[in-house]
Design a protein around this motif. Sequence first.
Motif, PDB file in Angstrom:
ATOM      1  N   ALA A 217      12.887 -52.950   7.557  1.00 17.95           N
ATOM      2  CA  ALA A 217      13.719 -53.022   8.759  1.00 17.95           C
ATOM      3  C   ALA A 217      14.144 -51.640   9.239  1.00 17.95           C
ATOM      4  CB  ALA A 217      14.953 -53.880   8.490  1.00 17.95           C
ATOM      5  N   ALA A 218      14.107 -50.659   8.325  1.00 17.72           N
ATOM      6  CA  ALA A 218      14.466 -49.284   8.690  1.00 17.72           C
ATOM      7  C   ALA A 218      13.289 -48.513   9.278  1.00 17.72           C
ATOM      8  CB  ALA A 218      15.009 -48.550   7.462  1.00 17.72           C
ATOM      9  N   PHE A 219      12.091 -49.090   9.227  1.00 16.89           N
ATOM     10  CA  PHE A 219      10.920 -48.433   9.801  1.00 16.89           C
ATOM     11  C   PHE A 219      11.081 -48.272  11.312  1.00 16.89           C
ATOM     12  CE2 PHE A 219       6.922 -48.837   6.982  1.00 16.89           C
ATOM     13  CZ  PHE A 219       7.647 -48.605   5.821  1.00 16.89           C
ATOM     14  N   LYS A 220      10.523 -47.217  11.828  1.00 19.85           N
ATOM     15  CA  LYS A 220      10.334 -47.104  13.268  1.00 19.85           C
ATOM     16  C   LYS A 220       9.474 -48.275  13.718  1.00 19.85           C
ATOM     17  CE  LYS A 220       8.065 -43.962  16.536  1.00 19.85           C
ATOM     18  NZ  LYS A 220       7.350 -42.650  16.629  1.00 19.85           N
ATOM     19  N   ARG A 221       9.859 -48.952  14.775  1.00 20.78           N
ATOM     20  CA  ARG A 221       9.122 -50.144  15.190  1.00 20.78           C
ATOM     21  C   ARG A 221       7.664 -49.793  15.504  1.00 20.78           C
ATOM     22  NH1 ARG A 221      10.479 -55.150  16.084  1.00 20.78           N
ATOM     23  NH2 ARG A 221       9.115 -56.489  17.318  1.00 20.78           N
ATOM     24  N   GLY A 222       6.755 -50.557  14.910  1.00 22.51           N
ATOM     25  CA  GLY A 222       5.332 -50.336  15.128  1.00 22.51           C
ATOM     26  C   GLY A 222       4.692 -49.357  14.168  1.00 22.51           C
ATOM     27  N   ALA A 223       5.482 -48.798  13.227  1.00 21.45           N
ATOM     28  CA  ALA A 223       4.925 -47.852  12.252  1.00 21.45           C
ATOM     29  C   ALA A 223       3.940 -48.559  11.322  1.00 21.45           C
ATOM     30  CB  ALA A 223       6.046 -47.216  11.448  1.00 21.45           C
ATOM     31  N   MET A 224       3.069 -47.776  10.719  1.00 21.44           N
ATOM     32  CA  MET A 224       2.039 -48.296   9.823  1.00 21.44           C
ATOM     33  C   MET A 224       2.430 -48.024   8.371  1.00 21.44           C
ATOM     34  SD  MET A 224       0.073 -49.094  12.355  1.00 21.44           S
ATOM     35  CE  MET A 224      -0.276 -48.580  14.055  1.00 21.44           C
ATOM     36  N   LEU A 225       2.006 -48.913   7.463  1.00 25.44           N
ATOM     37  CA  LEU A 225       2.278 -48.750   6.039  1.00 25.44           C
ATOM     38  C   LEU A 225       0.963 -48.709   5.269  1.00 25.44           C
ATOM     39  CD1 LEU A 225       4.242 -48.704   3.584  1.00 25.44           C
ATOM     40  CD2 LEU A 225       4.008 -51.199   3.526  1.00 25.44           C
ATOM     41  N   ILE A 226       0.838 -47.724   4.368  1.00 26.85           N
ATOM     42  CA  ILE A 226      -0.327 -47.615   3.495  1.00 26.85           C
ATOM     43  C   ILE A 226       0.154 -47.612   2.050  1.00 26.85           C
ATOM     44  CG2 ILE A 226      -2.316 -46.192   2.820  1.00 26.85           C
ATOM     45  CD1 ILE A 226      -2.243 -44.978   5.644  1.00 26.85           C
ATOM     46  N   ASN A 227      -0.455 -48.460   1.224  1.00 24.71           N
ATOM     47  CA  ASN A 227      -0.123 -48.460  -0.203  1.00 24.71           C
ATOM     48  C   ASN A 227      -1.393 -48.363  -1.032  1.00 24.71           C
ATOM     49  OD1 ASN A 227       1.147 -48.575  -2.664  1.00 24.71           O
ATOM     50  ND2 ASN A 227       1.403 -50.806  -2.645  1.00 24.71           N
ATOM     51  N   ALA A 228      -1.581 -47.192  -1.646  1.00 24.56           N
ATOM     52  CA  ALA A 228      -2.686 -46.980  -2.577  1.00 24.56           C
ATOM     53  C   ALA A 228      -2.127 -46.543  -3.927  1.00 24.56           C
ATOM     54  CB  ALA A 228      -3.661 -45.937  -2.034  1.00 24.56           C
ATOM     55  N   SER A 229      -0.892 -46.983  -4.228  1.00 27.21           N
ATOM     56  CA  SER A 229      -0.261 -46.580  -5.488  1.00 27.21           C
ATOM     57  C   SER A 229      -0.304 -47.722  -6.499  1.00 27.21           C
ATOM     58  CB  SER A 229       1.173 -46.105  -5.246  1.00 27.21           C
ATOM     59  OG  SER A 229       1.959 -47.127  -4.654  1.00 27.21           O
ATOM     60  N   ARG A 230       0.693 -48.605  -6.469  1.00 27.71           N
ATOM     61  CA  ARG A 230       0.744 -49.744  -7.379  1.00 27.71           C
ATOM     62  C   ARG A 230       1.167 -50.989  -6.612  1.00 27.71           C
ATOM     63  NH1 ARG A 230      -2.665 -48.431 -10.533  1.00 27.71           N
ATOM     64  NH2 ARG A 230      -2.270 -46.919 -12.185  1.00 27.71           N
ATOM     65  N   GLY A 231       0.593 -52.124  -6.994  1.00 25.70           N
ATOM     66  CA  GLY A 231       0.833 -53.360  -6.254  1.00 25.70           C
ATOM     67  C   GLY A 231       2.258 -53.851  -6.323  1.00 25.70           C
ATOM     68  N   SER A 232       2.989 -53.484  -7.377  1.00 28.06           N
ATOM     69  CA  SER A 232       4.362 -53.957  -7.537  1.00 28.06           C
ATOM     70  C   SER A 232       5.352 -53.247  -6.627  1.00 28.06           C
ATOM     71  CB  SER A 232       4.797 -53.754  -8.995  1.00 28.06           C
ATOM     72  OG  SER A 232       4.729 -52.381  -9.349  1.00 28.06           O
TER      73      SER A 232
END
Length: 407
Positions: A217-232
Amino acid sequence: MTKVMLLENIHESASERLAEAGLQVDRRAGALAGGELHEVLAANELIGIRSATHLHAEDIRHAANLLSIGCFCIGTSQVDLAAATAAGIPVFNAPFSNTRSVAELVVSEAVMLLRRIPEKNTLAHAGKWAKGAAGAFEARGKTLAIVGYGNIGSQVGVLAEAMGMRVVYYDVQPRLSLGSAKAAGSLADAVAHADVVTLHVPATPRTRNMIDATVLAAFKRGAMLINASRGSVVDIAALAQALRDGRVGGAAIDVFPSEPKSNKDAFVSELQNLPNVLLTPHIGGSTEEAQQNIGVEVAAKLVNYLTTGATIGAVNFPEVDPGPVDCPARLLNVHGNAPGALAALNTLLAREGINIAGQHLETRGTTGYVVTDLDKAPSAELEQALAALPGVLRLRVLRRDEAGAAS
């Protein structure tokens, strides 16, 4: 001959390095669990795994002859490190070998998300022509927030800056910035103005679901998220809802809370079939170059430990680097970190008339590790007496005339 089992299609470079050291190497394509895993652990002195094979405390109890574990990847969360340490088994990994591969994937995913490639690709495959510039942006001038500014995170920042992106980062440890990257004071500050947020943190209780509904909810609206670390690290249900609501404009996820054990098993995720979402099967470090480098690095650490007792690079052990065995025998003693352990060891050696040519002791938490060079090899009776000393977890003797092979 020392036996090694490599699971999960570990690169042939590992087999070659281990075979060169005179070890008997067997390979299996997939991960193992339960009875099959226990049989393998009981029959081998060394085992190599990647991320799909999990070694729990119960599994390690079936590994009486196991000397060391090689994790041919970055993370070691798939191993019960406390149980391995208590059994006197050092665990080695490759924290740097796939850094470039992961960093390249992350930066390329940022570009694809900003250009809305995932959804346009899906539409094109469905026979729909979605030509247009609406919602598609250049990476140049955009802000990338890196959460976790370690080896991979900092490399991502360097590549992103080369493309003209602004870089901010957040880490719980103070980190020296590379290039023009700026440190953020908090996670909320890092994500608030970012166009793309990328995660590079370990799996710990502190990072579990750190990207939840509140943070999203604190993200800038429309921002993208990338996760290549850990699934948890990411609350997948919260992310799916944020994508549907438009709070998050796209995502590239390479790791998941629950992943198939093999390529034959089905993959199911709440993120499937959502527009502008890239889902990849934990391939951040899956390049030929990275896997070859990982194979060489971890195999070298296993051979070094086997032949000299060196524990440099072990994630759960005191680090000792005693060098080659240039004395008649070298004694490796893993014991509880308690007063009197070293004195008891040396007293027994003195009673047998064995002189100490050199000694290296390091401790880590509740574990002590002492490497002692001897002017003559101990008898079988002395070995038994040394192993029976209070607090001894494991004892091994390397003899120079056996080229450092485990006795």
